[in-house]
Scaffold this active site. Structure first.
Site, PDB file in Angstrom:
ATOM      1  CB  VAL A  16      -0.771   0.045   1.319  1.00  0.00           C
ATOM      2  CG1 VAL A  16      -1.755   1.187   1.142  1.00  0.00           C
ATOM      3  CG2 VAL A  16      -1.882  -1.173   1.164  1.00  0.00           C
ATOM      4  CB  THR A 114      -5.207   1.521   3.829  1.00  0.00           C
ATOM      5  OG1 THR A 114      -4.137   1.348   4.180  1.00  0.00           O
ATOM      6  CG2 THR A 114      -5.433   2.877   3.137  1.00  0.00           C
ATOM      7  CE  LYS A 116      -8.679  -4.259   6.640  1.00  0.00           C
ATOM      8  NZ  LYS A 116      -8.834  -5.340   5.460  1.00  0.00           N
ATOM      9  CB  VAL A 143     -15.163   0.488   4.502  1.00  0.00           C
ATOM     10  CG1 VAL A 143     -16.430  -0.128   4.001  1.00  0.00           C
ATOM     11  CG2 VAL A 143     -15.013   0.518   5.808  1.00  0.00           C
ATOM     12  CB  THR A 147     -15.026   0.754  -4.250  1.00  0.00           C
ATOM     13  OG1 THR A 147     -14.265   0.263  -5.137  1.00  0.00           O
ATOM     14  CG2 THR A 147     -16.379   0.656  -4.876  1.00  0.00           C
ATOM     15  N   GLY A 196      -3.234 -12.032  -4.112  1.00  0.00           N
ATOM     16  CA  GLY A 196      -2.915 -10.966  -3.332  1.00  0.00           C
ATOM     17  C   GLY A 196      -4.131 -10.173  -2.391  1.00  0.00           C
ATOM     18  CG  ASP A 210     -11.236  -8.027   6.150  1.00  0.00           C
ATOM     19  OD1 ASP A 210     -10.096  -7.197   6.346  1.00  0.00           O
ATOM     20  OD2 ASP A 210     -11.957  -8.051   5.100  1.00  0.00           O
ATOM     21  CE  LYS A 214     -12.478  -4.838   4.461  1.00  0.00           C
ATOM     22  NZ  LYS A 214     -12.471  -6.057   3.498  1.00  0.00           N
ATOM     23  N   GLY A 300      -6.463  -4.213  -3.254  1.00  0.00           N
ATOM     24  CA  GLY A 300      -5.641  -4.084  -4.376  1.00  0.00           C
ATOM     25  C   GLY A 300      -4.603  -2.953  -4.208  1.00  0.00           C
TER      26      GLY A 300
HETATM   27  N1  HSE Z   1      -8.445  -9.308   2.741  1.00  0.00           N
HETATM   28  C1  HSE Z   1      -9.198  -8.401   2.351  1.00  0.00           C
HETATM   29  C2  HSE Z   1     -10.340  -9.003   1.415  1.00  0.00           C
HETATM   30  C3  HSE Z   1      -8.428  -7.037   1.629  1.00  0.00           C
HETATM   31  O1  HSE Z   1     -10.108 -10.192   1.065  1.00  0.00           O
HETATM   32  O2  HSE Z   1     -11.284  -8.115   1.037  1.00  0.00           O
HETATM   33  C4  HSE Z   1      -9.056  -5.969   1.869  1.00  0.00           C
HETATM   34  O3  HSE Z   1      -9.612  -5.429   3.050  1.00  0.00           O
END
Ligand code: HSE
Length: 320
Positions: A16, A114, A116, A143, A147, A196, A210, A214, A300
């Site tokens: 990032v 970025t 969380k 989040v 986008t 990735g 994760d 969010k 990404g």
């Molecule tokens: N590991 C997370 C995903 C990355 O797959 O959405 C973005 O937060």
């Protein structure tokens, strides 16, 4: 306001950090951004880099390293106005990012992240500190990367959100989409990791943490303040290929009274049932517009860098 350029300090120069550095250099002549410069970078591996050259990524690719420096000392000694925190995710204690952000905010520096961990676990404390110091604590990239997600509300002044639903994790959605097409869980997970998308520890993705971080962040932003530790969280380990074919998605939901993450079978005409692969989507149910949607990549290198750039421009607009 001084006429000097506002200085940006980057903490963490992994995917990032490097993505943001490259994107900033590509876009730096854009109105507004030309009032900023990246003045320093601190990274555990590469060291403390002052006044980085635009070809820095190439330089470190060739093995160049810089003097090592403790991150907290570097923040304290820095004259940067904005600190971009891009270190690693820790959903247990939020460290070390939490200490980095707290130190920066206490010194009256804007923080863009970025990551969380701190917004999900320490939201009230960090936003309270930012408010006290008259600076911004920005987290768009947490989040759905660049986008539009919760920031859509900036375009809908006065709109009240009644509930939020989303498919907010690319890894699990990729796995479920692959399972629909006949692949088994572990093959699909390995593919998502190779692309990735998965976190270093896939537990965060697969077991729903994760996604939960969010929806917790969105809930705080909307003032509902559901705490991460109180969320009902279920991941996708027990979803069968048959359920995946039957439009089961890992859904995050919040309204004022509840928040949860769990696999849910969606109706055929539900917009979220059409979110495929690593795509993410969010539905905001509002009093003025009814349901509105945003869909796009949620991870990404460039996509996450875009989110930090979005936050930077937002800070710049406020300063103007
Ligand atoms: N590991 C997370 C995903 C990355 O797959 O959405 C973005 O937060």
């Amino acid at each position: 306001m001084t006429s000097r350029k506002s200085k940006i300090m980057i903490l963490g120069f992994g995917t990032v950090g490097q993505g943001f550095f490259d994107l900033f250099n590509r876009k730096k002549d854009m109105p507004g951004l030309n009032n900023f410069s990246i003045s320093e970078i601190v990274d555990m591996k590469y060291g403390h880099i002052l006044n980085p050259r635009p070809d820095l990524v190439e330089e470190i690719g060739k093995g160049k390293t810089f003097e090592q420096k403790d991150v907290v000392s570097a923040i304290k000694e820095s004259d940067a106005d904005v600190v971009c925190e891009f270190t690693w995710l820790n959903l247990k204690t939020a460290e070390p990012a939490y200490t980095h952000m707290k130190t920066a905010l206490e010194l009256g520096k804007h923080v863009i992240t970025t990551n969380k961990g701190p917004p999900a676990l320490k939201y009230k404390e960090l936003t309270g500190l930012a408010k006290k110091k008259g600076v911004r604590f920005m987290m768009k990239g947490t989040v759905m990367a660049g986008t539009p997600s919760f920031n859509l509300l900036e375009l809908l002044p006065g709109a009240e959100v009644k509930s939020v639903r989303g498919v907010m994790n690319g890894t699990t959605n990729y796995i479920l989409t692959s399972m629909e097409q006949g692949k088994d869980f572990s093959t699909a997970l390995k593919e998502a990791q190779a692309l990735g998308y998965a976190e270093a520890d896939p537990t965060n993705d697969v077991d729903g943490f994760d996604t939960a971080s969010k929806i917790t962040i969105v809930s705080h932003i909307l003032g509902w303040n559901h705490e991460f530790k109180d969320l009902e969280i279920e991941g996708i380990r027990n979803v069968t290929p048959e359920q995946a074919r039957d439009r089961t998605k890992l859904v995050a939901y919040a309204d004022r009274s509840k928040a949860y993450v769990k696999p849910m079978k969606l109706e055929r005409d539900d917009v979220l049932s059409g979110v495929r692969g690593v795509m993410n989507a969010i539905e905001l149910d509002t009093d003025t517009m009814g349901k509105i949607y945003s869909m796009g990549p949620g991870a990404g290198k460039m996509q996450t860098a875009q989110a930090a750039l979005t936050d930077l421009v937002s800070i710049m607009k406020e300063k103007a």
